[in-house]
Design an enzyme around this catalytic site. Structure first.
Site, mmCIF file in Angstrom:
data_model
loop_
_atom_site.group_PDB
_atom_site.id
_atom_site.type_symbol
_atom_site.label_atom_id
_atom_site.label_comp_id
_atom_site.label_asym_id
_atom_site.label_seq_id
_atom_site.Cartn_x
_atom_site.Cartn_y
_atom_site.Cartn_z
ATOM 1 N N ASP A 18 0.846 -1.194 0.000
ATOM 2 C CA ASP A 18 0.000 0.000 0.000
ATOM 3 C C ASP A 18 0.886 1.252 0.000
ATOM 4 O OD1 ASP A 18 -2.160 -1.690 0.192
ATOM 5 O OD2 ASP A 18 -2.331 -1.479 2.374
HETATM 6 N N1 URA Z 1 -1.283 -5.933 3.832
HETATM 7 C C1 URA Z 1 -1.775 -4.681 3.843
HETATM 8 O O1 URA Z 1 -2.820 -4.414 4.440
HETATM 9 N N2 URA Z 1 -1.082 -3.712 3.211
HETATM 10 C C2 URA Z 1 0.097 -3.939 2.565
HETATM 11 O O2 URA Z 1 0.699 -3.012 2.018
HETATM 12 C C3 URA Z 1 0.601 -5.252 2.568
HETATM 13 C C4 URA Z 1 -0.112 -6.236 3.194
#
Ligand code: URA
Length: 242
Positions: free
Chosen positions: A106
């Site tokens: 993310d």
């Molecule tokens: N899980 C998440 O919620 N975000 C990420 O970036 C990676 C795994």
């Protein structure tokens, strides 16, 4: 293509470590243009030389692998109309290599991102069939407990067809709002959705390991470096020989 050493060619073609390729060459299994060659440092033309292992013709395939310590604020993709992408923090030389990120973090997640031009390996690592492990360091808004450890081990409902696969939650003894969570699947926002399933929110998330790779302690946030030969060999060993 420039000339390369025979041991490098054999490493790449057979996905071996440098020392394994030395054993193969010195063992007498390698022929170049019809003649057995035991000289590991022999310079060959990777396009034109006829290189064979136990009689089977080999082709040179050289892939590139880099590890990035992603800072928050960047999208894990090669292009985006709105937000800055991780490509923008790569040095020019690496930017031009045609690499792509293996999977996504993310925008606000930090840590390990693998960049490569090896499509087959990327496909293997991302396929849900192969249960490749991913380890995250997380900070939660509320204290985590043994109940959460058990819930994640049994699987939780994050709104998918089935419960999440068994995951390992390791709560910090000195701070129960901090933990490592190791997953063997990679659904969209998975860690955040798993915390939500046990009525908590992720305040901070960092990927610290992926497949055979661990985020190097000396790699600063925003820095990128090429994988070492050992890291590359370990990663490529995951891919079944084609
Ligand atoms: N899980 C998440 O919620 N975000 C990420 O970036 C990676 C795994």
């Amino acid at each position: 293509m420039a000339k390369i050493r025979l041991d490098k060619f054999i490493c790449e073609a057979l996905t071996l470590t440098r020392s394994e390729s030395h054993r193969v060459i010195r063992g007498g299994g390698v022929e170049v243009d019809g003649k057995m060659q035991k000289d590991i440092a022999l310079k060959i033309d990777s396009d034109k030389s006829d290189v064979r292992y136990k009689g089977k013709a080999l082709t040179y395939k050289s892939f590139h692998y880099y590890i990035l310590n992603k800072p928050a604020g960047y999208i894990t993709s090669t292009e985006d109309e709105r937000d800055p992408t991780i490509m923008e923090i790569l040095p020019e030389k690496i930017k031009k290599m045609g690499l792509f990120p293996v999977g996504r973090l993310d925008k606000d997640t930090e840590g390990l991102v693998l960049l490569t031009d090896n499509g087959a390996l990327s496909h293997y690592l991302l396929s849900p069939k192969h249960h490749v492990s991913k380890k995250y360091y997380l900070e939660s808004d509320l204290e985590l407990s043994e109940k959460d450890v058990e819930a994640f081990f049994q699987g939780v409902d994050i709104g998918e067809k089935s419960l999440t696969l068994p995951a390992t939650l390791e709560i910090f003894e000195n701070d129960p709002k901090k933990a490592y969570l190791t997953l063997c699947e990679g659904k969209f926002h998975q860690v955040k959705r798993m915390l939500c399933a046990v009525s908590k929110n992720v305040l901070y998330l960092e990927r610290v390991a992926f497949a055979t790779l661990t985020l190097p302690e000396d790699l600063e946030r925003g820095e990128v470096r090429e994988l070492t030969d050992t890291e590359t060999a370990e990663l490529e060993k995951l891919l079944p020989v084609q």
